[in-house]
Write a protein that holds these residues in place. Sequence first.
Motif, PDB file in Angstrom:
ATOM      1  N   UNK A  30      -6.873   2.983   1.546  1.00 19.59           N
ATOM      2  CA  UNK A  30      -6.128   1.781   1.189  1.00 19.59           C
ATOM      3  C   UNK A  30      -6.965   0.843   0.342  1.00 19.59           C
ATOM      4  N   UNK A  87       3.278   2.102  -9.337  1.00 18.82           N
ATOM      5  CA  UNK A  87       4.598   1.928  -8.758  1.00 18.82           C
ATOM      6  C   UNK A  87       4.581   0.959  -7.574  1.00 18.82           C
ATOM      7  N   UNK A  90       5.097  -0.672  -3.829  1.00 18.67           N
ATOM      8  CA  UNK A  90       4.612  -0.155  -2.546  1.00 18.67           C
ATOM      9  C   UNK A  90       5.605   0.784  -1.894  1.00 18.67           C
ATOM     10  N   UNK A  91       6.869   0.460  -2.003  1.00 21.03           N
ATOM     11  CA  UNK A  91       7.901   1.274  -1.365  1.00 21.03           C
ATOM     12  C   UNK A  91       7.858   2.710  -1.873  1.00 21.03           C
ATOM     13  N   UNK A  92       7.726   2.856  -3.191  1.00 21.47           N
ATOM     14  CA  UNK A  92       7.694   4.196  -3.773  1.00 21.47           C
ATOM     15  C   UNK A  92       6.510   4.979  -3.249  1.00 21.47           C
ATOM     16  N   UNK A 128      -6.128  -4.408   7.644  1.00 21.27           N
ATOM     17  CA  UNK A 128      -5.833  -3.299   6.733  1.00 21.27           C
ATOM     18  C   UNK A 128      -6.955  -3.051   5.748  1.00 21.27           C
ATOM     19  N   UNK A 169       0.971  -8.790  14.419  1.00 16.28           N
ATOM     20  CA  UNK A 169       1.656  -9.193  13.195  1.00 16.28           C
ATOM     21  C   UNK A 169       2.303 -10.556  13.344  1.00 16.28           C
ATOM     22  N   UNK A 170       2.642 -10.900  14.577  1.00 15.18           N
ATOM     23  CA  UNK A 170       3.252 -12.212  14.781  1.00 15.18           C
ATOM     24  C   UNK A 170       2.191 -13.301  14.797  1.00 15.18           C
ATOM     25  N   UNK A 188      -1.410 -11.898  11.217  1.00 19.74           N
ATOM     26  CA  UNK A 188      -0.983 -10.733  10.429  1.00 19.74           C
ATOM     27  C   UNK A 188      -2.121 -10.011   9.736  1.00 19.74           C
ATOM     28  N   UNK A 189      -3.212 -10.714   9.478  1.00 25.07           N
ATOM     29  CA  UNK A 189      -4.263 -10.024   8.747  1.00 25.07           C
ATOM     30  C   UNK A 189      -5.120  -9.165   9.656  1.00 25.07           C
ATOM     31  N   UNK A 242      -1.382 -16.258  -0.764  1.00 26.00           N
ATOM     32  CA  UNK A 242      -0.571 -16.034  -1.947  1.00 26.00           C
ATOM     33  C   UNK A 242      -0.643 -17.223  -2.863  1.00 26.00           C
ATOM     34  N   UNK A 243      -1.009 -16.908  -4.102  1.00 28.66           N
ATOM     35  CA  UNK A 243      -0.935 -17.952  -5.102  1.00 28.66           C
ATOM     36  C   UNK A 243       0.049 -17.482  -6.146  1.00 28.66           C
ATOM     37  N   UNK A 244       0.713 -18.406  -6.772  1.00 34.12           N
ATOM     38  CA  UNK A 244       1.689 -18.011  -7.782  1.00 34.12           C
ATOM     39  C   UNK A 244       0.949 -17.382  -8.929  1.00 34.12           C
TER      40      UNK A 244
END
Lengths: 298, 380
Positions: free
Chosen positions: A29, A90, A92-94, A234, A282-283, A286-287, A296-298
Amino acid sequence: MIEFAQTFFAGVAQGTMYALIAVGFVIVYKATGVLNFTTGGLLMAGAYVGHQFASAWKLPFIIALLAGALAAGLVAVLVQRLALARMAGKPAFTLILMTWAVLIVLEQIPPAIWGYDVLPMGDPWGIGVTALGPLSVFTIDVWAIALAALVVLALYLFFRFTRLGIATRAIASDREAAAAQGIRPTTIFALTWFIAGAVAGLAGVFLGGGSRVIGPELSQLALIAIPAVIVGGLDSPAGAVAGGLLIGVAEVLTANYAPVYAPWLGKNVHLVMPYLLLVVILTVRPQGLLGTRNVRRA
Amino acid sequence: MQGAHPTRPWVDWTPQHRDARRAAIDARIRLWTPGAGAAWTLVFLAAWLVLPLVLGGFALKLYVYVGMAAIGAIGLNFLAGNAGQVSLGHPFFIGVGVYCGAALGADMGWPLSLWLPAAAMLGATLGALIGPFALRLKGNYLVMITIALVFVGQHVFNNWSAVSGGVGGRPITPPMSIFGWDLNDARTPILKDQRFAWFVWPLVGLCALVVTNILRSRPGRALQAIRDRDLTAEVLGISLARYKVSAFALSGALAALTGGLYGAYVGFASPTEWNLLLAIQYLAMIVVGGMGSVAGSVIGAAVIVCLPYAVQAGVQSLPGIGQLVSQSPGDGGWLSVFALNQILFGLLIAMFLTFAPRGLAALLNGTLRRGLLTTSRRKQ
């Protein structure tokens, strides 16, 4: 008290195998960004090849172990080259679905070659026990813990001090900058998949030995790596080890004590305990225990 | 037409442009494009009436299975393809639907018109409870927690023997009469299949209509904005909480609907069926059919449901393969039919992901009117 310590020890041994699988997961990963669901198939490859060498051909177990690891590593590299190399940008889902599709195919190959019956691993320890102080533990558990510790140490040294290891960390950290330095991402990807496959194969050989047998359902064990990886973090190999140990101990303790102290949890709650821990982590965090927070930054 | 004067404020529009805009908006909210759309509606209506009479035995059963799977696939496609929330938790909601049918229908005797909507409601409620997890978790982490949902769900189903019959399963025979017309009529074996077919496919049409309308209107665009860039969507004022939770709720409702119908049709279910493999099968349906496309969901459902039977037929008819594949243990073949199924299934998914990531709906788009088959416009 003795019984608790013995159960705990068994949990640690189980946990070290999960830790091995989880470490492989995290390595892939970190370097490639892919969640490697094919681990189950690699586990099976290692276990069945190990069986072939140890049980069918009656070779020394260390050779079977190495053969299993090598086989699984090679299968992993093959998977990476054939299926995943072209999936590079691609979503993540793929990627997840692709690795799962590969798993579905991989799961069917060992039973096709070796048959659908359960097979013995042929390890030299079987269900023998040794005395560890006042405790009486399975011999294979002792060897499992020793081996896992050795492998984790080897990986640590590899990533810390060797050129390839540092190159891998560079790719994991910033692929473009590493490529600009002359490190070929394709080589590193193949290497990380090989490592992931090899440790999964090792874990497969041990998880199929002792009092257990190998069978077509073996790949299900790899799914436990998911809670281990998430609980640990992860992107943290140390977290993977910690997570694996935690999950292993939790599972074995639950298996032994839940029916006695908490029968309302239902039968076989130890199978679902890792996932409950997953939900909790996860609740709450999460990390993971040792992962880095995803800001997350824009 | 729409881009004639894209930047001018509406007060400056010429009357011609304003009329053109109105016509464009009217066309968008119409259910189908005139001409071809009306013709297709007649075709579907005729097919619905005639197919159960024409299809025989096993093909009819498959037809019913495809219909039930299509409802679930539409739900999952709405969640994963349009809202961008990848969920492997579908089997949990399907199981919920099945056991609603068992508990409310069979055990408590509720009529069809009560227990089926109740199953959908329960699915929606549980989906809405899972929804908040999607607010905190993205991508990989959301997938992990939905995997956990499947396992926890199986554990609950396994242990709640009163409803699920434990690991061994239970028969499910809820009342299936609608307007006095009993779907479970067993006077002739084919009557039940026919009646189920006539009942299930209008439900598929209804679900397709609901989802298509949502997608064409404001909530649908909001969901697609969330899928593409949820931070931007939030900045634009789209409430992530409301839309994500609603998406999970609708998807859960449709999955429960599938489960309720499936349990009633097959008549038996065991908790071991609601596992990850089922989740992967549904994901395969929407990948093969086309993510984000309602018609794609139906196409994908048809392909995945019929795949094992096509493989079986192929194995039996192609001479060379017969030696490779053993159809019963000890037959001497190298692979079992199940193994071949799985391998082809995995290869199918891998092929579609590599070569046709937008699915069959996009491939067929070139040959059919766009009004019928539109996929998500997002580039894969």
